[in-house]
Design a protein around this motif. Sequence first.
Motif, short mmCIF file in Angstrom:
data_model
loop_
_atom_site.label_atom_id
_atom_site.label_comp_id
_atom_site.label_asym_id
_atom_site.label_seq_id
_atom_site.Cartn_x
_atom_site.Cartn_y
_atom_site.Cartn_z
N HIS A 178 0.82 -1.21 0.00
CA HIS A 178 0.00 0.00 0.00
C HIS A 178 0.86 1.27 0.00
O HIS A 178 0.42 2.33 0.46
N SER A 181 -0.67 4.32 -1.61
CA SER A 181 -1.68 4.92 -0.75
C SER A 181 -1.03 5.67 0.42
O SER A 181 -1.39 6.82 0.71
N HIS A 182 -0.08 5.04 1.11
CA HIS A 182 0.53 5.68 2.28
C HIS A 182 1.25 6.97 1.89
O HIS A 182 1.21 7.96 2.63
N TYR A 184 0.45 8.99 -0.63
CA TYR A 184 -0.61 9.96 -0.91
C TYR A 184 -1.22 10.48 0.39
O TYR A 184 -1.44 11.70 0.55
N LEU A 185 -1.50 9.58 1.34
CA LEU A 185 -2.12 9.98 2.60
C LEU A 185 -1.22 10.90 3.41
O LEU A 185 -1.69 11.88 4.02
N THR A 204 -0.46 6.50 9.24
CA THR A 204 -1.48 6.29 8.22
C THR A 204 -1.98 4.85 8.29
O THR A 204 -1.19 3.91 8.31
N HIS A 206 -4.19 2.24 6.30
CA HIS A 206 -4.91 1.80 5.11
C HIS A 206 -5.61 0.49 5.51
O HIS A 206 -4.99 -0.58 5.52
N ALA A 327 -8.01 5.43 6.26
CA ALA A 327 -8.27 5.33 4.82
C ALA A 327 -8.54 3.87 4.48
O ALA A 327 -8.45 2.99 5.33
N THR A 379 -8.35 7.61 0.27
CA THR A 379 -7.12 7.45 -0.50
C THR A 379 -7.42 7.55 -1.99
O THR A 379 -8.55 7.26 -2.43
N ASP A 380 -6.47 7.97 -2.76
CA ASP A 380 -6.64 8.09 -4.21
C ASP A 380 -5.39 7.54 -4.89
O ASP A 380 -4.56 8.29 -5.42
N GLU A 381 -5.26 6.23 -4.81
CA GLU A 381 -4.10 5.58 -5.41
C GLU A 381 -4.06 5.81 -6.92
O GLU A 381 -2.99 5.94 -7.51
#
Length: 394
Positions: A178, A181-182, A184-185, A204, A206, A327, A379-381
């Motif tokens: 992830h 994601s991490h 981005y977060l 963070t 996820h 997230a 989240t917006d991977e």
Amino acid sequence: MKPIFLINAGSSSMKWQLIEMPSEHVVANGQVERLNLPGSIVKVNVRGKKTTETVEKLDEVTAIDRILERLTRLHIVESLNDIQAVGHRVVAGGTVFHASVELTPDRIEQLRELSELAPLHNPLEVKCIDLLAEKLPQVTQYAVFDSTYFADLPEKTAIYGIPYDWTKDFQIRRYGEHGISHRYLAQQAAEMLQKPLAETNVITMHLGSGASITAVQNGKPFDTSMGLTPVTGMLMGTRSGDVDPSLIPYLMKRLGFRTPEEVLLKLNQASGLLGVSGVSSDMRDLHAAAGDNERARLALDMFVNQAVKLVGAYYTEIGGADALVFAGGIGEKDEVIRAAIIERLGVLSIKMDATLNQAGATGDLGTTDSAARVLLIPTDEELAMAREVQALID
């Protein structure tokens, strides 16, 4: 400008977006939930018009077929040739891939060889790459890796207490998951906190069918719950999380397994929430069953407890946190799990505002006197992936 098609294939869901770059305009998006489970859910969002349908069961192949069919039938694109590029989330790049890459036949074979590092993900992702190469033969494909975010973890958190020569000779280390994601977060949290990323400490979370927690110190990942492979860390949908390594030879003897891989398959596909509850790997099913099913309640309690244990350890490890971030499918949508985790962290004077948590809107969920901010950040991977793909195209 032709849009970029992003595929994010996970162990129980497949998310996709069609994004025009560099404007970052989302033309359409959607996801298939409950992948490989009865009652697969297909969601499509085109220009704000959302549709949802439930079908008997979709696997990764039929899911992609259905997504591509929707792109043309709904006139999202007039032709599949209107797609500029395809970007794939790939979990494990190992020590082979240190950055996002254009996918060539040789690189796809290298990904196949890394399957043992992420047995639930890499084979699935390679299958998606192969399928889209067949469906979109003129379109260039790219891989964006989760593992690259954790490539520079400090050695004291990245390696295991095994002979150091093994660590170096066989590239044994904590690769994490992830990572897209991490990253981005952490960036989004720093913006919400109005602090430079390099001065930000956050934890963070996820939390989804696959779940991982990361400690970010001064803007960089310091520790993360997943290890050499994604089966480690906390309890997940079908993955066991951390177990004593002696369990593998023990179960081989007790259950008559001939190879360690047979045990690992069970730890990846038949354990976690599913294995403990005997009901489902889906948190929604467990909440529905928990009223009169003791094992379903146990699975929920274990999930919360393990999240609390990791957050508490990381909070100490990085010397406190500016914020905790929720997230992922569970982290974003399950107010009961969020509340249970934060309630247990009250010993650290971290507090949740019950009304804000119930509303579940993006932003602050904590009280004004909480020792750390409690943030919900979807989240917006796919957007993060699109930025990586566009950089390679440029």
